[in-house]
Design an enzyme around this catalytic site. Structure first.
Site, PDB file in Angstrom:
ATOM      1  CB  CYS A  16     -31.590 -41.858 -16.682  1.00 20.57           C
ATOM      2  SG  CYS A  16     -32.857 -40.573 -16.661  1.00 20.57           S
TER       3      CYS A  16
ATOM      4  CB  CYS B 153     -31.625 -37.122 -14.687  1.00 20.28           C
ATOM      5  SG  CYS B 153     -32.905 -38.283 -14.164  1.00 20.28           S
TER       6      CYS B 153
ATOM      7  CG  ASP C 140       1.521 -46.507 -20.836  1.00 21.90           C
ATOM      8  OD1 ASP C 140       2.228 -45.585 -21.246  1.00 21.90           O
ATOM      9  OD2 ASP C 140       1.698 -47.075 -19.745  1.00 21.90           O
TER      10      ASP C 140
ATOM     11  CG  ASP D  44       0.709 -49.437 -16.280  1.00 19.79           C
ATOM     12  OD1 ASP D  44       1.052 -48.645 -17.183  1.00 19.79           O
ATOM     13  OD2 ASP D  44       1.478 -49.840 -15.401  1.00 19.79           O
TER      14      ASP D  44
ATOM     15  CG  ASP E 269      -1.235 -44.454 -18.902  1.00 21.23           C
ATOM     16  OD1 ASP E 269      -0.802 -43.680 -19.767  1.00 21.23           O
ATOM     17  OD2 ASP E 269      -0.588 -45.421 -18.468  1.00 21.23           O
TER      18      ASP E 269
END
Length: 748
Positions: free
Chosen positions: A43, A46, A452, A632, A636
């Site tokens: 979490c 932590c 993109d 994609d 990227d």
């Protein structure tokens, strides 16, 4: 490999082993950096505890822990602090630590997931059986059940529940003990306390032959919470493997050419600047460097995201991970393995993902106050009934247990996940996979779309632009093209169809093809290779290949990558809702400009490297923009991780899909609009669910404190509150979302 793993309960001191020097890397500024895997982190609290412990050491310049990969990167001065002392600080914070090794990360992730799934299965099986027995006891209260029969059912329930609680509760018990050991508090502490007290009191009541026991409340509580924790770990596990998937693209070994010309194999980790490596055709470049000998074409989609290969010659810069396609090369290394652009992309991904810690769940933020408040309230209830109410200790303890159970954070914990489950189903039905647990919250805030180009706004497939093409000339050029595996040659041959092939074709890597066509010398390749080309004649808005046969004038064949059919409709949809649209690409500016004009985008940039895209995203963020990045390509991936929220098409690279928060199917962009609408609806329902949870606690807690609620009724009330928030979330299934069907039909 030396095992420097340390138990989370170890003492700071001589039992902490030294960290081998091989895990420490020197920096250009004289400092050092070391990476650890921190065990037991699940979490945001932590993360903050570990970072606070490490950054508090003298000599540590910066320590950052990534929640998904559990990778702690520490920049430090070896003269002031040793890695062993850093491990000691981590252990002192209540966590385990070992040197970071990506090869073991997946194994550890699988082991942790297996434990959670096993615990969930055990608790679910036990809960189902204990509930059946409980129903029998409840019915028997009004049906005249004998005491002996009731006690038998209680004993059977205890025999099922107690071992199951001991086994399935381990993830929560360990977390609670770890927090208490360092004087901290988390939501697992009241959960563990409620489960253990209810189980312990139930066992005592069973021994005493009492009417009511509460084994069902304990085991059901564990089962529901384990479901949520398992799903959360799976989602984080996918994010943790993104960097490892990217590193899998690098070469495993390199062929180093010594000064005397002898070739020898060497691991890429051992490459040093100044070494010369041989890169055969079909191999990946092992390290960043400069071409010393040879000419070839490189698949640089890792860097630029573009499908068209790039010709390289002596003096050209090349990067690790790029694929050598057509000719042997000799490359002089300029950067070692940890300093390559590929490694830098991995670090950019992890650094960008770490920045998401500011977008923690509302429930996690509330936990800071919630956990201690529950303990104080339960303790005050116990003491109050004993001292002021005149009850015996066992009666007071029952009321205190009821308070712990009724204030169990199930409804609070489900407020967000249950909406995510319904939203995930709604998105999945429209071809969108939700990968990140908090993506919907971030997606609902989006006011800027960044696309993109290749493979995102466009299809990502190069096709010959046949407008004005002379079929006779095309067939002649194809006789050369059919002898090559170059992507543009293949595209040319595909457009021409089946036909003859020259027998005397010679390929010149990085330049083109030569051969005899209809008795005349012919060339197919770049403008410079073909010769006689006035470059000004070309509009240079896309990949091109030139053909010249004999004394005839050179002929240009251009290639296009068309827009997705509904790209313009999606952009119009977003613009109508006040969103800013930006196009960022690694392709040539002229090509990017042509696509931007066709799509109706006024803000665009071309020729960008991965770090350039991240810089532009950071610029937008400083202006207050909440960016949805859609991309994609391999290049990227860092930008997808750096954006406020990100999406990738299923046709994209594996690494981009791993880095993205959402992945969508199909050849259309319409799922982007669906995701945005679903996210906004989800945010509204999440806030409603938190309101319902708070209202439940406002009503139920005072009643429990007043002593009108038994642990059994508390468990039922807790379950009812969970059902209430679940039913509210189901409303997300109704209504029309995303791009209207008429707009999609118009796009086609």
């Amino acid at each position: 490999m030396a095992d420097a793993s340390v138990s989370s309960g170890a003492d700071i001191g001589q039992d902490v082993p030294d960290i081998p020097d091989t895990y420490v890397r020197a920096l250009d500024d004289g400092g050092s950096v070391v990476n650890f895997v921190v065990d037991g982190v699940h979490c945001g609290g932590c993360v903050k505890r570990v970072e606070r412990a490490v950054n508090g050491l003298e000599g540590v310049a910066n320590g950052r822990l990534n929640l998904s990969t559990k990778r702690l990167t520490v920049v430090f001065e070896q003269a002031l602090v040793r890695p062993r002392e850093i491990v000691s600080a981590i252990v002192g914070a209540g966590y385990g630590a070992r040197p970071y090794d990506p090869k073991t990360l997946e194994t550890q992730q699988a082991r942790d997931e297996k434990e959670l799934i096993t615990c969930m299965g055990v608790s679910g099986f036990a809960a189902a059986n204990v509930m059946l027995l409980s129903v029998s006891v409840w019915a028997g209260h009004s049906g005249g059940m004998e005491h002996a029969t009731r006690d038998m059912f209680h004993w059977i329930s205890g025999l099922i529940a107690m071992p199951a609680i001991a086994y399935a509760g381990r993830p929560f018990f360990r977390s609670a003990v770890r927090a208490l050991r360092v004087g901290a508090m988390n939501m697992d502490v009241p959960i563990s306390l409620a489960v253990l007290l209810a189980a312990g009191m139930s066992l005592a009541e069973t021994i005493a032959g009492a009417k009511h026991v509460y084994f069902d409340a304990s085991i059901m509580l564990l089962f529901f919470l384990l479901i949520g924790r398992t799903l959360d770990m799976k989602m984080r596990g996918r994010a943790a493997l993104a960097a490892q998937n990217l590193l899998a693209l690098r070469a495993d070994a390199a062929t180093v050419i010594d000064d005397d010309g002898v070739a020898r194999a060497m691991p890429v980790e051992a490459l040093k600047p100044g070494m010369v490596v041989a890169v055969a055709t079909g191999q990946r470049v092992a390290a960043d460097g400069v071409v010393e000998e040879g000419r070839s074409d490189l698949d640089t989609s890792l860097i630029t995201g573009e499908t068209a290969p790039v010709a390289v010659a002596p003096g050209a810069d090349v990067f690790a991970g790029t694929l050598n396609m057509s000719g042997p090369l000799r490359v002089r290394v300029t950067k070692g393995d940890e300093a390559t652009l590929l490694s830098e992309i991995v670090r950019l991904m992890e650094a960008a993902e770490q920045g998401r810690d500011t977008f923690v769940r509302i429930a996690d933020r509330a936990a800071r106050v919630y956990a201690p408040a529950v303990h104080i309230l339960a303790a005050a209830t116990f003491i109050g009934w004993m001292l002021l109410g005149g009850l015996a200790w066992d009666g007071s303890l029952k009321i205190a247990i009821a308070v712990l159970i009724i204030t169990c954070p199930c409804a609070l914990g489900l407020a967000v996940p249950v909406v995510h489950v319904v939203a995930s189903g709604r998105l999945l039905s429209r071809g969108v996979l939700l990968k990140s647990s908090d993506a919907l919250e971030r997606l609902a805030e989006v006011d800027t779309l960044v696309f993109d180009k290749t493979g995102t706004l466009t299809h990502g497939r190069l096709a010959l632009d046949e407008a004005g093409v002379d079929r006779t000339v095309l067939e002649r050029a194809a006789t050369l093209a059919r002898a090559s595996t170059h992507p543009l040659s293949r595209g040319l041959a595909q457009a021409a169809g089946v036909g003859a092939q020259c027998d005397d074709v010679s390929e010149h890597p990085g330049q083109g093809l030569m051969g005899t066509v209809e008795g005349q010398a012919a060339r197919l390749g770049s403008a410079a290779f073909v010769g006689g080309v006035d470059v000004a004649e070309s509009d240079a808005t896309g990949p091109e290949i030139w053909f010249r046969c004999g004394d005839a004038a050179p002929v240009r064949f251009g290639f296009l990558d068309g827009l997705r059919e509904d790209a313009s409709a999606v952009i119009d949809w977003a613009t109508d809702r006040g969103m800013k649209i930006v196009l960022l690409s690694g392709d040539r500016l002229a090509t990017v400009e042509a696509v931007a004009q066709e799509a109706g985008i006024s803000d665009f940039a071309g020729g960008l490297l991965p770090q350039d895209k991240i810089a532009r995203l950071e610029e937008l963020a400083t202006q207050g923009a909440k960016v949805l990045m859609v991309g994609d390509g391999l290049n990227d991936a860092p930008a997808l991780a750096a954006a406020h929220v990100s999406m990738s098409p299923a046709s994209g690279a594996d690494v981009s899909q791993a880095a993205a928060d959402l992945v969508f199917q199909g050849q259309e962009l319409a799922p982007v609009t669906v995701a945005l609408d679903v996210a906004r609806g989800s945010q509204r329902l999440v806030l409603e669910n938190f309101g319902l949870s708070l209202a439940y606690n406002a009503v139920a807690v005072p009643i429990a404190v007043a002593g009108y609620v038994t642990p059994l009724i508390a468990a039922i009330a807790m379950s009812s509150s969970s059902i209430l928030v679940t039913a509210n979330a189901i409303r997300l299934r109704w209504g029309r979302m995303g791009l209207p069907e008429t707009a999609k039909e118009d796009a086609h």
